[in-house]
Design an enzyme around this catalytic site. Structure first.
Site, short mmCIF file in Angstrom:
data_model
loop_
_atom_site.label_atom_id
_atom_site.label_comp_id
_atom_site.label_asym_id
_atom_site.label_seq_id
_atom_site.Cartn_x
_atom_site.Cartn_y
_atom_site.Cartn_z
N SER A 194 0.83 -1.21 0.00
CA SER A 194 0.00 0.00 0.00
C SER A 194 0.87 1.26 0.00
CB SER A 194 -0.94 -0.01 1.20
OG SER A 194 -0.20 0.12 2.39
N ARG A 198 0.44 3.57 -3.24
CA ARG A 198 -0.22 4.86 -3.01
C ARG A 198 0.62 6.01 -3.60
NH1 ARG A 198 -0.02 4.85 1.94
NH2 ARG A 198 -2.01 3.85 2.36
N ASN A 202 -0.51 8.03 -7.07
CA ASN A 202 -0.76 9.48 -7.03
C ASN A 202 0.13 10.23 -8.00
OD1 ASN A 202 -2.66 10.79 -4.96
ND2 ASN A 202 -1.88 8.98 -3.93
#
Lengths: 258, 160
Positions: A194, A198, A202
Site C-alpha cells: 500500500s 499509493r 498518485n
C-alpha cells in the site's frame, strides 16, 4: 478520419514516450537509468543541504539554511514523538530522509513535462522520465526497505517466538490459528504494497494529467496546468507526509509489545 | 512499469541516504536545537531571577532608606536635645560665674573699706596725738604715757 486517427496515434505515442524510462539491460536485469540518476541526484541534494546545515549548526542565532533544516527536523521529530513511544536512534532520521527524498522526487513533477525530456533528446537521450516516484521500482524500493525494518524490529523487540505468537494468536485467539495467520500475513504484506502503490499511483496519475494537459492547444494549457500544478504542490507534500507518517506508525507498531 | 533491477539500486540508494542522515545529519542538528532550547530556557530563567533580585533590591533599598530616615530623625532629635542641654548648662554656668564675680567684688570692696577705715583710724589717732602733743608739749612724757596712748590707739582701732 485518417488525420484524426493519426492525431490520436500521435497523442498515444507522446504519452507513452513520456512514460517510458531510459533503460539498460533485459528482463529483470533492466536498470532504469533516469530513475536511478534523478533519485540519486535528489538524494545527493538532500544530503548536501542537510550536511551543510548540520555542519554550520550553531546554538546561537541560526542562519536561513539552518533555520529551514531545523524547521524540518523539528517537524519530523514532532511527528515521531506523537506516534512513536519507544527509544530509537533510527526512526527520526529515517522519517526525515523519507519525507525529504519523497518530497524532492515528487517535486520533479512540477517541472514542465517537456522540459527535461526535450533537453535530453537534444543531448541524444531518447527516453527520459524525470519523476522517480512514478517508477514502481523507486517506491517499492523504499517500502520494501521499510518492510525489512518492520520485520527486523518486530523480531528484535518481541523475539522470534513473540512475533510468531502475534502472527498466530491474534486477533481471534489460538482456536482460529490458520485464520489469524492468514489475516496477519495479509496485514503485514499490505503495508509495503500500500505504501508503494499509493505514492506511485498518485504521482503517476498526476504526471499523466500534466501530459494530457500538454496535448491540448497552447491557449488552453495555462488555465488547466496552472491550477493542477498549484493543487499538485499540496499532493506532493501530502504524499511525502503520508509516506513518512505511515513509516513511523508501522515501525512503532513493530516496537509495541502486546 | 515492470519491477526490475532498478529496485535493488533504489534500495541501496535509500539505505545509504538513511544511514548518512542517521550518522551525520540528524545528531548535530538535533543537538543544536536541544542546546538552543536549553539556552533559551536558561536565559528566561536568568531573566526571571534578575527580576526577582531587582524586586528584592528595591525592597532592600526602601528599607535602608526608611532606616536612614528614622536614624537621621533620631540624630536630629538628639542634637536638639543636646543643644538645649548645652544652652541650659551655659546658662547655669554663667549664673554661677556671675555670682562668683559678684562675691569676689563684694569681698574686695569690704577689704578696701576695712583698709581705708584702719588707715583713717590711724590718721585720726595720729592727728589726735599730734594735737595732744601740741597742747601738752611739756607735760606729757612720751615714754611715760606710752601705755595710755597705746590703749587709746587700740580703742580707736576698735571703732572701725
Amino acid at each position: 478520419m485518417a488525420s484524426e486517427a493519426h492525431a490520436s496515434e500521435g497523442a498515444t505515442s507522446y504519452i507513452v514516450h513520456h512514460l517510458t524510462p531510459l533503460t539498460v539491460g533485459e528482463g529483470f536485469w533492466t536498470l532504469h537509468l533516469d530513475t536511478l540518476f534523478f533519485s540519486a541526484l535528489l538524494g545527493g541534494l538532500f544530503i548536501w543541504f542537510f550536511k551543510v546545515a548540520a555542519e554550520r549548526a550553531t546554538v546561537g542565532v541560526p542562519g536561513l539554511m539552518q533555520n529551514f533544516a531545523e524547521m524540518l527536523v523539528e517537524f519530523v521529530d514532532q511527528q515521531v514523538k506523537d506516534s512513536f513511544h519507544g527509544q530509537s536512534k533510527l526512526i527520526a532520521p529515517l522519517a526525515l530522509t523519507v519525507f525529504c527524498w519523497v518530497f524532492l522526487m515528487n517535486f520533479m513533477d512540477l517541472f514542465p513535462v517537456d522540459l527535461m525530456p526535450g533537453v535530453g533528446s537534444v543531448m541524444g537521450v531518447e527516453y527520459l522520465r524525470v519523476v522517480p516516484s512514478t517508477d514502481l521500482n523507486a517506491t517499492f524500493a523504499m517500502s520494501i526497505s521499510i518492510f525489512i525494518l518492520i520485520i527486523f524490529y518486530s523480531i528484535k523487540i518481541k523475539g522470534g517466538w513473540g512475533f510468531a505468537k502475534e502472527l498466530m494468536f491474534q486477533p481471534f485467539g489460538p482456536w482460529l490459528l490458520p485464520f489469524n495467520l492468514l489475516l496477519k500475513l495479509v496485514e503485514e504484506i499490505a503495508k509495503p504494497i500500500s505504501l508503494a502503490l499509493r505514492l506511485f499511483g498518485n504521482l503517476y496519475a498526476g504526471e499523466l494529467i500534466f501530459i494530457l494537459i500538454a496535448l491540448l492547444p497552447w491557449y488552453v494549457q495555462p488555465f488547466l496546468s496552472f491550477p493542477w500544478a498549484v493543487f499538485h504542490i499540496l499532493i506532493i507534500t501530502l504524499q511525502a507526509f503520508i509516506f513518512m507518517v505511515l513509516t513511523i506508525v508501522y515501525l512503532s507498531m513493530a516496537h509495541e509489545d502486546h | 512499469m515492470s519491477i526490475n533491477l532498478t529496485l535493488v539500486g533504489q534500495m541501496i540508494t535509500f539505505t545509504l541516504l538513511v544511514w548518512f542522515t542517521m550518522k551525520y545529519v540528524w545528531p548535530p542538528l538535533f543537538d543544536a536545537l536541544e542546546e538552543r532550547k536549553k539556552k533559551i530556557a536558561d536565559g528566561l530563567a536568568a531573566a526571571d531571577q534578575g527580576n526577582q533580585q531587582l524586586d528584592r533590591a528595591e525592597k532592600k533599598s526602601k528599607d535602608i532608606l526608611k532606616d536612614a530616615k528614622s536614624q537621621s530623625a533620631e540624630i536630629i532629635n538628639m542634637a536638639q536635645k543636646r543643644a538645649s542641654e548645652i544652652v541650659d548648662e551655659s546658662r547655669v554656668e554663667a549664673k554661677v560665674e556671675g555670682e562668683r564675680l559678684l562675691t569676689s567684688a563684694k569681698s574686695q570692696i569690704e577689704q578696701e573699706l576695712q583698709q581705708t577705715r584702719e588707715k583713717l583710724g590711724k590718721e585720726v589717732s595720729d592727728l589726735a596725738i599730734k594735737a595732744a602733743e601740741q597742747i601738752l608739749q611739756e607735760e606729757i612724757d612720751k615714754t611715760k604715757h606710752q601705755a595710755i596712748l597705746k590703749k587709746a590707739t587700740a580703742e580707736l582701732g576698735k571703732l572701725k
